[in-house]
Design an enzyme around this catalytic site. Structure first.
Site, PDB file in Angstrom:
ATOM      1  N   LYS A 162       0.954  -1.121   0.305  1.00  0.00           N
ATOM      2  CA  LYS A 162      -0.127   0.002  -0.131  1.00  0.00           C
ATOM      3  C   LYS A 162       0.620   1.226   0.057  1.00  0.00           C
ATOM      4  O   LYS A 162       1.586   1.770   1.039  1.00  0.00           O
ATOM      5  CB  LYS A 162      -0.849   0.030   1.080  1.00  0.00           C
ATOM      6  CG  LYS A 162      -2.018   0.465   0.634  1.00  0.00           C
ATOM      7  CD  LYS A 162      -2.481   2.361   0.660  1.00  0.00           C
ATOM      8  CE  LYS A 162      -1.972   3.102   1.884  1.00  0.00           C
ATOM      9  NZ  LYS A 162      -1.948   4.784   1.364  1.00  0.00           N
ATOM     10  N   GLU A 198       9.140   1.402  11.789  1.00  0.00           N
ATOM     11  CA  GLU A 198      10.180   2.281  11.097  1.00  0.00           C
ATOM     12  C   GLU A 198       9.711   3.670  10.955  1.00  0.00           C
ATOM     13  O   GLU A 198       8.948   3.915  10.469  1.00  0.00           O
ATOM     14  CB  GLU A 198      11.080   2.191   9.994  1.00  0.00           C
ATOM     15  CG  GLU A 198      11.587   1.023   9.716  1.00  0.00           C
ATOM     16  CD  GLU A 198      12.826   0.716  10.044  1.00  0.00           C
ATOM     17  OE1 GLU A 198      13.235   1.915  10.841  1.00  0.00           O
ATOM     18  OE2 GLU A 198      13.003  -0.172  10.251  1.00  0.00           O
ATOM     19  N   CYS A 250      14.134  10.687   7.416  1.00  0.00           N
ATOM     20  CA  CYS A 250      13.735  10.514   8.388  1.00  0.00           C
ATOM     21  C   CYS A 250      15.053  10.718   9.251  1.00  0.00           C
ATOM     22  O   CYS A 250      14.398  10.541  11.094  1.00  0.00           O
ATOM     23  CB  CYS A 250      13.361   9.712   8.988  1.00  0.00           C
ATOM     24  SG  CYS A 250      14.378   7.990   7.664  1.00  0.00           S
ATOM     25  N   GLU A 298       8.602  16.551  15.154  1.00  0.00           N
ATOM     26  CA  GLU A 298       9.411  16.505  13.807  1.00  0.00           C
ATOM     27  C   GLU A 298       8.399  17.384  12.935  1.00  0.00           C
ATOM     28  O   GLU A 298       7.309  17.260  12.903  1.00  0.00           O
ATOM     29  CB  GLU A 298       9.062  14.789  13.264  1.00  0.00           C
ATOM     30  CG  GLU A 298       9.490  14.378  11.589  1.00  0.00           C
ATOM     31  CD  GLU A 298       9.650  13.019  11.730  1.00  0.00           C
ATOM     32  OE1 GLU A 298       8.082  12.354  11.823  1.00  0.00           O
ATOM     33  OE2 GLU A 298      10.549  12.383  10.629  1.00  0.00           O
TER      34      GLU A 298
HETATM   35  P1  NAD Z   1       2.422   8.857   7.340  1.00  0.00           P
HETATM   36  O1  NAD Z   1       2.347   8.202   8.481  1.00  0.00           O
HETATM   37  O2  NAD Z   1       1.342   9.879   7.136  1.00  0.00           O
HETATM   38  O3  NAD Z   1       1.874   7.733   5.643  1.00  0.00           O
HETATM   39  C1  NAD Z   1       2.309   6.431   5.759  1.00  0.00           C
HETATM   40  C2  NAD Z   1       1.874   5.422   4.942  1.00  0.00           C
HETATM   41  O4  NAD Z   1       0.896   5.279   5.753  1.00  0.00           O
HETATM   42  C3  NAD Z   1       1.205   6.028   3.632  1.00  0.00           C
HETATM   43  O5  NAD Z   1       1.104   5.074   2.871  1.00  0.00           O
HETATM   44  C4  NAD Z   1      -0.796   6.540   4.639  1.00  0.00           C
HETATM   45  O6  NAD Z   1      -1.175   6.109   3.431  1.00  0.00           O
HETATM   46  C5  NAD Z   1      -0.453   4.638   5.491  1.00  0.00           C
HETATM   47  N1  NAD Z   1      -1.661   5.465   6.297  1.00  0.00           N
HETATM   48  C6  NAD Z   1      -1.759   5.845   7.195  1.00  0.00           C
HETATM   49  N2  NAD Z   1      -2.789   5.447   7.962  1.00  0.00           N
HETATM   50  C7  NAD Z   1      -2.859   4.800   7.980  1.00  0.00           C
HETATM   51  C8  NAD Z   1      -4.156   4.103   8.685  1.00  0.00           C
HETATM   52  N3  NAD Z   1      -4.489   4.226   9.618  1.00  0.00           N
HETATM   53  N4  NAD Z   1      -3.516   2.691   8.471  1.00  0.00           N
HETATM   54  C9  NAD Z   1      -2.702   1.773   7.547  1.00  0.00           C
HETATM   55  N5  NAD Z   1      -2.256   2.825   7.054  1.00  0.00           N
HETATM   56  C10 NAD Z   1      -1.833   4.463   7.199  1.00  0.00           C
HETATM   57  O7  NAD Z   1       4.033   8.999   7.404  1.00  0.00           O
HETATM   58  P2  NAD Z   1       4.257  10.073   5.797  1.00  0.00           P
HETATM   59  O8  NAD Z   1       3.918  11.586   5.763  1.00  0.00           O
HETATM   60  O9  NAD Z   1       3.935   9.430   4.546  1.00  0.00           O
HETATM   61  O10 NAD Z   1       5.747  10.016   5.672  1.00  0.00           O
HETATM   62  C11 NAD Z   1       6.187  10.537   6.552  1.00  0.00           C
HETATM   63  C12 NAD Z   1       6.590  10.182   7.928  1.00  0.00           C
HETATM   64  O11 NAD Z   1       7.663   9.124   7.940  1.00  0.00           O
HETATM   65  C13 NAD Z   1       8.135  10.704   9.010  1.00  0.00           C
HETATM   66  O12 NAD Z   1       7.318  10.584  10.202  1.00  0.00           O
HETATM   67  C14 NAD Z   1       8.861   9.670   8.368  1.00  0.00           C
HETATM   68  O13 NAD Z   1      10.237  10.529   9.943  1.00  0.00           O
HETATM   69  C15 NAD Z   1       8.693   8.796   8.915  1.00  0.00           C
HETATM   70  N6  NAD Z   1      10.291   8.140   8.105  1.00  0.00           N
HETATM   71  C16 NAD Z   1      10.725   7.147   8.683  1.00  0.00           C
HETATM   72  C17 NAD Z   1      11.338   6.310   8.394  1.00  0.00           C
HETATM   73  C18 NAD Z   1      12.343   5.068   8.884  1.00  0.00           C
HETATM   74  O14 NAD Z   1      12.995   4.241   8.565  1.00  0.00           O
HETATM   75  N7  NAD Z   1      12.297   5.375  10.492  1.00  0.00           N
HETATM   76  C19 NAD Z   1      12.025   6.560   6.831  1.00  0.00           C
HETATM   77  C20 NAD Z   1      11.109   6.705   6.076  1.00  0.00           C
HETATM   78  C21 NAD Z   1       9.810   7.736   6.742  1.00  0.00           C
END
Ligand code: NAD
Length: 491
Positions: free
Chosen positions: A175, A250, A284, A382
């Site tokens: 997804k 992550e 991240c 963040e």
């Molecule tokens: P997000 O949490 O908004 O979304 C990530 C994914 O989760 C998307 O595909 C979204 O559609 C899905 N999602 C949202 N709500 C959901 C739910 N209730 N159930 C299942 N799936 C759901 O994150 P984002 O804004 O896309 O990404 C940025 C974040 O990702 C930042 O916090 C960043 O630090 C983090 N990040 C972490 C790493 C790591 O390795 N630790 C790497 C890259 C990004």
């Protein structure tokens, strides 16, 4: 660009309810195309296909050599398409093309790396117990697994999950993030062209609260590997409880870079600037909190300001662009809001100037929050943009304390030429990954992930294979007539 569909059981199909959503270019703010918006029924179809491919298809029973030949074929096809995918990724995310090219090239290596890793590290152990037992472990794939990815660096992050999942014999329902869906479909085209059997890899686009949540709750799916925001991670853990799924988290970060007065000034400066302003600050592991020793604070800030003035903003497709627009208007407002709040709280806000002629795109210039305190909202939460809090310290103990006074624990960077202090501080900072005298340089073998609110579990290396994408099974074999307790036997 043509509209994109879901990829289920080896076919590109519309969402069952025919819904679509718009996919916008963050630089032009124009619609790139429309994307099929999957829901619960599409997730059910994808999970059923993934389960059938695992149980009845050839994937789960294939000889290792044959499965790895698919994995390596995928890597070759990515190599052939690096330029195309990099362009697609820059249009979709606003990341500068010079940076997406490097990231996409690394994606092929993710598949080659896991092909090698599975062949060399995915094996069990034997445990001889005197002359009575030989016990051993085998590592078996889980079955269908759900992968949920964020919008920053989508192709690299997606392949980082898909490669170990498939190489270790699982089937996948992906997804992708709704804000940058393009390269996930390109990956589906590549996997399709590689001849991977139907149902082994499936993509369901859609919103998190609908498609994502349905994937998390689907009982056919044995595990969820998630990368995204901490708050979303918590929701996913809650929603996966009923079906008792394995989860890998992550999550977000707010990583410190600590620069001591004996550090190599120019290299530390390069690293600090690159670590917060590359990937548009949407990284991240970005060093979003700079702790600078009081003895070098003034010259370091002067040099930082000079560099901020020179960061080149503009069209992500221009090879010389260093900083592009943020992913969308909502994110722009969030990042801008943190900067405004920091100013009200007493920070001196120092920003680069947006070049004249840029009238569109969600640009936030490179930003320093000078005279910041560690307890300010902008230093604790963040921001996920090109914004760095600059905070002074005067002793090693103080630097460690400040670095650790935070909810997050993903990464950290220490700059000093005192090697003992470098080790000491790296070991004292609460983070999953530390670099001493270096920027974030990836080593695919290391356990990748964070502690505290930055995550649970580790991806990368053999850790992804042995600790997440497979289940160890212990088999106990008696090799002698060992004693068995005599219950219910007449004396
Ligand atoms: P997000 O949490 O908004 O979304 C990530 C994914 O989760 C998307 O595909 C979204 O559609 C899905 N999602 C949202 N709500 C959901 C739910 N209730 N159930 C299942 N799936 C759901 O994150 P984002 O804004 O896309 O990404 C940025 C974040 O990702 C930042 O916090 C960043 O630090 C983090 N990040 C972490 C790493 C790591 O390795 N630790 C790497 C890259 C990004």
């Amino acid at each position: 660009m043509k509209d994109i569909q879901l990829y289920i059981n080896g076919a590109f199909v519309p969402a069952q309810n025919q819904a679509m959503f718009d996919n916008l270019n963050p630089y032009t703010e124009q619609r790139i195309n429309q994307v099929a918006s999957g829901g619960k029924k599409d997730i059910q179809a994808a999970c059923a296909a993934a389960e059938a491919a695992f149980k009845d298809g050839p994937w789960g029973h294939m000889k290792l050599k044959d499965r790895m030949s698919y994995i390596e074929k995928i890597a070759d096809l990515i190599d052939d398409a690096v330029d195309e995918i990099a362009v697609m990724e820059s249009h979709d995310t606003g990341l500068p093309i010079s940076q997406t090219r490097k990231m996409v090239a690394r994606a092929a290596e993710n598949f080659r790396f896991y092909s090698r890793m599975v062949q060399t590290h995915l094996h069990g152990d034997a445990y001889q117990v005197d002359d009575t037992f030989i016990n051993y472990t085998v590592y078996q794939p889980l079955g269908p697994v759900g992968l949920i990815t964020p919008w920053n660096a989508p192709f690299m992050l997606t392949t980082w999950k898909v490669a170990p999942a498939l190489a270790s014999g699982n089937t996948v329902v992906l997804k992708p993030a709704e804000l940058s869906p393009l390269s996930a479909n390109k990956l589906a085209e590549i996997i399709d062209a590689a001849g991977v059997p139907n149902g082994v890899f499936n993509v369901v686009h859609g919103y998190g609260e609908t498609a994502g949540a349905a994937l998390v709750q689907n009982t056919k799916v044995k595990a969820i590997s998630f990368t995204g925001e901490t708050v979303t991670g918590k929701t996913i853990i809650r929603n996966s409880a009923d079906s008792l799924k394995k989860t890998s988290m992550e999550l977000g970060g707010k990583s410190p870079i600590i620069v001591f007065d004996d550090a190599d000034f120019d290299r530390a400066l390069d690293a600090a600037v690159w670590g917060i302003f590359s990937f548009n600050g949407e990284r991240c592991t970005a060093n979003s909190r700079l702790f600078i020793h009081s003895a070098i604070k003034e010259p370091f800030i002067k040099a930082l300001k000079h560099r901020v003035d020179q960061v080149k903003m503009g069209d992500p497709m221009d090879d010389s662009t260093e900083l592009g627009p943020l992913i969308d208007h909502g994110h722009f407002s969030k990042v801008s809001g943190y900067i405004d709040k920091a100013e009200i709280e007493g920070c001196e806000v120092y920003q680069g100037a947006l070049p004249s002629g840029i009238s569109k795109g969600h640009f936030v210039p490179p930003t320093l929050l000078l005279n910041a305190r560690n307890d300010m909202q902008a230093s604790q939460e963040e921001i996920f943009g090109p914004v760095m809090s600059v905070i002074e310290f005067s002793s090693e103990e103080e630097a460690i304390q400040l670095a650790n006074e935070i909810e997050y624990g993903l990464a950290g960077y220490v700059w000093t030429n005192d090697i003992k202090r470098g080790h000491r501080v790296a070991q004292a900072v609460d983070a999953g990954m530390l670099w001493v005298n270096a920027q974030n340089v990836r080593d695919l073998r290391i356990p990748f992930g964070g502690m505290k609110s930055s995550g649970i579990g580790r991806e990368g290396g053999h850790h992804a294979l042995l600790e997440f994408y497979t289940e160890p099974k212990a088999i106990h074999v008696s090799i002698a007539d060992h004693p068995i307790p005599q219950f219910g036997k007449a004396y």
